[in-house]
Design a protein around this motif. Sequence first.
Motif, short mmCIF file in Angstrom:
data_model
loop_
_atom_site.label_atom_id
_atom_site.label_comp_id
_atom_site.label_asym_id
_atom_site.label_seq_id
_atom_site.Cartn_x
_atom_site.Cartn_y
_atom_site.Cartn_z
N LEU A 127 0.87 -1.16 0.00
CA LEU A 127 0.00 0.00 0.00
C LEU A 127 0.91 1.22 0.00
CD1 LEU A 127 -2.69 -1.07 2.65
CD2 LEU A 127 -2.58 -1.58 0.20
N HIS A 128 0.79 2.06 -1.01
CA HIS A 128 1.73 3.16 -1.25
C HIS A 128 1.01 4.47 -0.96
CE1 HIS A 128 5.14 4.63 -4.16
NE2 HIS A 128 5.47 4.77 -2.88
N VAL A 129 1.62 5.34 -0.16
CA VAL A 129 0.95 6.56 0.29
C VAL A 129 1.85 7.78 0.04
CG1 VAL A 129 -0.17 7.75 2.22
CG2 VAL A 129 -0.25 5.25 2.08
N ALA A 130 1.32 8.74 -0.72
CA ALA A 130 1.99 10.01 -0.97
C ALA A 130 1.15 11.14 -0.38
CB ALA A 130 2.20 10.22 -2.47
N GLY A 131 1.67 12.37 -0.43
CA GLY A 131 0.91 13.52 0.05
C GLY A 131 1.84 14.54 0.66
N THR A 132 1.29 15.70 1.00
CA THR A 132 2.07 16.76 1.65
C THR A 132 1.98 16.63 3.16
OG1 THR A 132 1.63 18.25 -0.21
CG2 THR A 132 2.42 19.25 1.84
N ASN A 133 0.75 16.54 3.66
CA ASN A 133 0.52 16.42 5.10
C ASN A 133 -0.46 15.29 5.37
OD1 ASN A 133 2.04 18.82 5.98
ND2 ASN A 133 0.47 19.95 4.84
N GLY A 134 -0.16 14.51 6.42
CA GLY A 134 -1.07 13.45 6.82
C GLY A 134 -0.73 12.07 6.31
N LYS A 135 0.30 11.96 5.47
CA LYS A 135 0.56 10.63 4.91
C LYS A 135 1.13 9.67 5.96
CE LYS A 135 4.97 11.88 2.60
NZ LYS A 135 5.01 13.31 2.97
#
Length: 434
Positions: A42-50
């Motif tokens: 499960l791959h998770v990207a983002g600026t905040n909250g990842k």
Amino acid sequence: MTFEEVKAALFVRSSFGMKLGLERMREALRLLGDPHRGYPVLHVAGTNGKGSTCAFAEASLRAAGLRTGLYTSPHLLHFCERVRIGGTAIPEERAAGLFEEIVRRVPWALDAEGLTFFELATAMAFLEFTRREVDVAVVEVGLGGRLDATNVVEPMACAVSSLGLDHTQWLGPTLADVAAEKAGIFKRGAPAVSAGQGREAAAVLERRARDLGIPLWRPGRDYRFESRTAREFCYQGPSGFCVRPAGPLALAGAYQRANAALSCALLEAAVSRGLRVDAGHVADGLVHARWHARLETVARDPLVLVDGAHNGHATRALARSLPEILRGRALHLVVAAMEDKDHAALLAPIVPLARTLHFCAVSSPRAADPHALAAASGRPDATVHPSTAAALEAGRVAAGTDGVVLCCGSLYLAGEVAAALAKRAPAFMPSERL
């Protein structure tokens, strides 16, 4: 090879800076037998909250009885926090063995044009997940997505947490640029989920998903969650997946409700591809997840909180969460930041809420000058301190027994505050996103 020797070698690599691109990583993993292909990801990207999204998801997977791998960055106090098996950081001797194996099997790894700090850490995680035969791995992107070292995986499902302007020197100056880099983790055949985004970013994510022929679930349209407080959370997904925890969410702050919902959507998307998790497991994970430096209580009398918010997007979310926590009590801020951040944007949401302001510099060559931070705050009563420990002590004295001290601005600061309270030095704290 001892862990002290590994630390020394990795410190050298951290001075090489960032080298975005996947060619080195792919070749190194090929020489290691492609360990990133041995388990679902499960791959998770983002600026905040990842990071919080990853923590919620990993706790839910463990609740389902699955053997989990978790790879996140940066660490707070110790390098080994980055690689976890079953929720527990790998031991130093194991990290040393992994590093030694990589150097042996990838002869050019430590050459001038070899692997960066982050690439080495990522390879260590993938190798450990294979060695420990994990059932599923949750992998957090380091920076961006498209060219991040983690983007060699073929995910079962992927997620994009809340997006904002950060690392613009690498990702581009607009939210559309940032979204395009984050959407680089989308792969054919892997459903994607997103947190709530602005119109510009949402359009970019939608376009990329459409080009790949994959679904992109978005809040309000494809999945919904209700949560007046952390104790009243309910998630409803597009396939009928309904999650209603028996207790409050494990992570404090109103912004964590969107992260919890995103983790639910990510797991529901993975269930559609055969992952063995049900809504009860997810509900259990939401109330038992653990993730440091997210409105985390680290001391009482007075209450001391640490939060890793390090950009304006994150401090706006933080500010919206504070009234529920303060309940009329005075707020005393301890702030440090990195030089490359937009200091005015970082400070604007939180400075008006504070009775006293205490600035310091963390132990990093990238640390911002605390006098510059004080000037950016626009508050003539702001004070500058020679160390994190001194700023923390001043904040606690100002708070007395009834006030609240909040330490934020950098994950470096969160680590140094935790170390100061424990009266010990952080063990190996390189740059935040190397």
